[in-house]
Scaffold this motif. Sequence first.
Motif, PDB file in Angstrom:
ATOM      1  N   SER A   5       0.836  -1.196   0.000  1.00 42.23           N
ATOM      2  CA  SER A   5       0.000   0.000   0.000  1.00 42.23           C
ATOM      3  C   SER A   5       0.876   1.253   0.000  1.00 42.23           C
ATOM      4  N   SER A   6       0.675   2.119  -0.993  1.00 44.90           N
ATOM      5  CA  SER A   6       1.431   3.371  -1.046  1.00 44.90           C
ATOM      6  C   SER A   6       1.169   4.227   0.182  1.00 44.90           C
ATOM      7  N   ALA A   7      -0.098   4.297   0.570  1.00 39.40           N
ATOM      8  CA  ALA A   7      -0.470   5.143   1.702  1.00 39.40           C
ATOM      9  C   ALA A   7       0.174   4.645   2.990  1.00 39.40           C
ATOM     10  N   ALA A   8       0.185   3.335   3.194  1.00 39.02           N
ATOM     11  CA  ALA A   8       0.821   2.774   4.383  1.00 39.02           C
ATOM     12  C   ALA A   8       2.340   2.958   4.329  1.00 39.02           C
ATOM     13  N   TYR A   9       2.901   2.815   3.150  1.00 34.37           N
ATOM     14  CA  TYR A   9       4.345   3.015   2.935  1.00 34.37           C
ATOM     15  C   TYR A   9       4.745   4.424   3.373  1.00 34.37           C
ATOM     16  N   ARG A  10       3.931   5.425   3.053  1.00 27.98           N
ATOM     17  CA  ARG A  10       4.217   6.808   3.472  1.00 27.98           C
ATOM     18  C   ARG A  10       4.349   6.904   4.981  1.00 27.98           C
ATOM     19  N   VAL A  11       3.420   6.273   5.676  1.00 30.46           N
ATOM     20  CA  VAL A  11       3.407   6.363   7.134  1.00 30.46           C
ATOM     21  C   VAL A  11       4.597   5.613   7.726  1.00 30.46           C
ATOM     22  N   ARG A  12       4.941   4.472   7.138  1.00 29.27           N
ATOM     23  CA  ARG A  12       6.125   3.751   7.629  1.00 29.27           C
ATOM     24  C   ARG A  12       7.373   4.623   7.507  1.00 29.27           C
ATOM     25  N   VAL A  69     -12.998  -2.844   9.706  1.00 22.52           N
ATOM     26  CA  VAL A  69     -13.955  -1.768   9.414  1.00 22.52           C
ATOM     27  C   VAL A  69     -14.296  -0.999  10.692  1.00 22.52           C
ATOM     28  N   ALA A  70     -14.223  -1.673  11.841  1.00 21.48           N
ATOM     29  CA  ALA A  70     -14.442  -0.968  13.105  1.00 21.48           C
ATOM     30  C   ALA A  70     -13.359   0.078  13.346  1.00 21.48           C
ATOM     31  N   LEU A  71     -12.167  -0.155  12.803  1.00 22.05           N
ATOM     32  CA  LEU A  71     -11.079   0.806  12.926  1.00 22.05           C
ATOM     33  C   LEU A  71     -11.191   1.907  11.883  1.00 22.05           C
ATOM     34  N   ASN A  72     -11.530   1.524  10.652  1.00 22.99           N
ATOM     35  CA  ASN A  72     -11.645   2.472   9.548  1.00 22.99           C
ATOM     36  C   ASN A  72     -12.889   2.127   8.749  1.00 22.99           C
ATOM     37  N   PRO A  73     -13.960   2.900   8.896  1.00 26.48           N
ATOM     38  CA  PRO A  73     -15.207   2.593   8.200  1.00 26.48           C
ATOM     39  C   PRO A  73     -15.067   2.510   6.685  1.00 26.48           C
ATOM     40  N   LEU A 117      -5.648   7.132  20.397  1.00 22.10           N
ATOM     41  CA  LEU A 117      -6.441   7.516  19.237  1.00 22.10           C
ATOM     42  C   LEU A 117      -6.344   6.443  18.152  1.00 22.10           C
ATOM     43  N   THR A 118      -7.325   6.441  17.273  1.00 22.88           N
ATOM     44  CA  THR A 118      -7.289   5.605  16.073  1.00 22.88           C
ATOM     45  C   THR A 118      -7.355   6.540  14.882  1.00 22.88           C
ATOM     46  N   LEU A 119      -6.230   6.681  14.179  1.00 26.86           N
ATOM     47  CA  LEU A 119      -6.119   7.659  13.113  1.00 26.86           C
ATOM     48  C   LEU A 119      -6.117   6.974  11.747  1.00 26.86           C
ATOM     49  N   THR A 120      -6.763   7.617  10.772  1.00 24.17           N
ATOM     50  CA  THR A 120      -6.781   7.136   9.405  1.00 24.17           C
ATOM     51  C   THR A 120      -6.334   8.270   8.477  1.00 24.17           C
ATOM     52  N   GLN A 121      -6.150   7.942   7.195  1.00 28.69           N
ATOM     53  CA  GLN A 121      -5.692   8.864   6.153  1.00 28.69           C
ATOM     54  C   GLN A 121      -4.217   9.210   6.371  1.00 28.69           C
ATOM     55  N   SER A 122      -3.393   8.781   5.433  1.00 26.88           N
ATOM     56  CA  SER A 122      -1.947   8.861   5.622  1.00 26.88           C
ATOM     57  C   SER A 122      -1.435  10.271   5.894  1.00 26.88           C
ATOM     58  N   LEU A 123      -1.924  11.265   5.158  1.00 24.27           N
ATOM     59  CA  LEU A 123      -1.398  12.617   5.358  1.00 24.27           C
ATOM     60  C   LEU A 123      -1.849  13.191   6.696  1.00 24.27           C
ATOM     61  N   ALA A 124      -3.052  12.851   7.126  1.00 20.73           N
ATOM     62  CA  ALA A 124      -3.505  13.289   8.447  1.00 20.73           C
ATOM     63  C   ALA A 124      -2.665  12.633   9.536  1.00 20.73           C
ATOM     64  N   ILE A 125      -2.333  11.365   9.342  1.00 22.04           N
ATOM     65  CA  ILE A 125      -1.483  10.667  10.310  1.00 22.04           C
ATOM     66  C   ILE A 125      -0.102  11.330  10.384  1.00 22.04           C
ATOM     67  N   ALA A 176      -0.813  12.338  -3.613  1.00 19.39           N
ATOM     68  CA  ALA A 176      -1.808  11.648  -2.793  1.00 19.39           C
ATOM     69  C   ALA A 176      -3.236  11.858  -3.266  1.00 19.39           C
ATOM     70  N   CYS A 177      -3.511  13.008  -3.882  1.00 18.46           N
ATOM     71  CA  CYS A 177      -4.893  13.328  -4.266  1.00 18.46           C
ATOM     72  C   CYS A 177      -5.148  13.233  -5.760  1.00 18.46           C
ATOM     73  N   ASP A 178      -4.101  13.383  -6.582  1.00 18.24           N
ATOM     74  CA  ASP A 178      -4.309  13.397  -8.034  1.00 18.24           C
ATOM     75  C   ASP A 178      -3.817  12.128  -8.722  1.00 18.24           C
ATOM     76  N   ILE A 179      -2.654  11.629  -8.339  1.00 21.21           N
ATOM     77  CA  ILE A 179      -2.113  10.440  -9.003  1.00 21.21           C
ATOM     78  C   ILE A 179      -2.621   9.160  -8.356  1.00 21.21           C
TER      79      ILE A 179
END
Length: 231
Positions: A22-29, A57-61, A73-81, A113-116
């Motif tokens: 996952s690209s988004a997870a890779y960013r956070v790592r 889904v209980a963690l991220n709807p 906290l339980t945070l979602t969305q890579s850039l917000a994290i 993150a938003c366009d590509i």
Amino acid sequence: MTEPPSTTAAAGEIVLHDYWRSSAAYRVRIALGLKGIGYRRVAVDLVAGAQRDPRHVALNPLGRVPVLEIDGLTLTQSLAIIDYLDETRPASPLLPPERAARAQVRALALAVACDIHPISNLAVLNRVEELAGADAKTRWNHDNIAQGLAAVERMLDHPGFTGRFCHGDSPTIADCVLVPQLYNAARWGVSVKDLPRIRQVQESCAGLAAFRDAAPESVAPVADTAPAPAG
């Protein structure tokens, strides 16, 4: 065996729910590594559909990764994290101090993150293949990534590109987002040989342990990286 999603981290524990490609997870790592923050990974196999497990889904709807459990906290969305990490752990900042530079860095990160990325994610690619076939999926993703990176190359042509990274001589959130997209580019046969600024960033990031340790090959399950048995 993949560890099932958990809704509760132990007291004081930081838990990242992610998928190795996952690209988004890779960013956070990468961001966690740059900050020197230890954490426990819980693998969510997107190909097997683990993101639809009710426990996840209980963690991220939205049924997506990453999810970071931190500070109660339980945070979602890579850039917000990543923003949260930067605001609560200011050492090794991921945004430059100048307002104009911060806007440039955020724009670079958001361009990816938003366009590509959104029109190259697994759900979109599966739908393109369903509607138009495997060849159309390949063309769709190759062209989207190539055109997007060409635009990012032009965005990097700004006065702040005086160092080795997207802005200056230390990595920012823009580098955290760009490097995973370059991994995807390589997977889909997109060349960056004519994108010198992007290649400079890529080479600089490759020299840092935080980027190497976060790479998909460094965290992939053994079953995904083992060679096929001789037939």
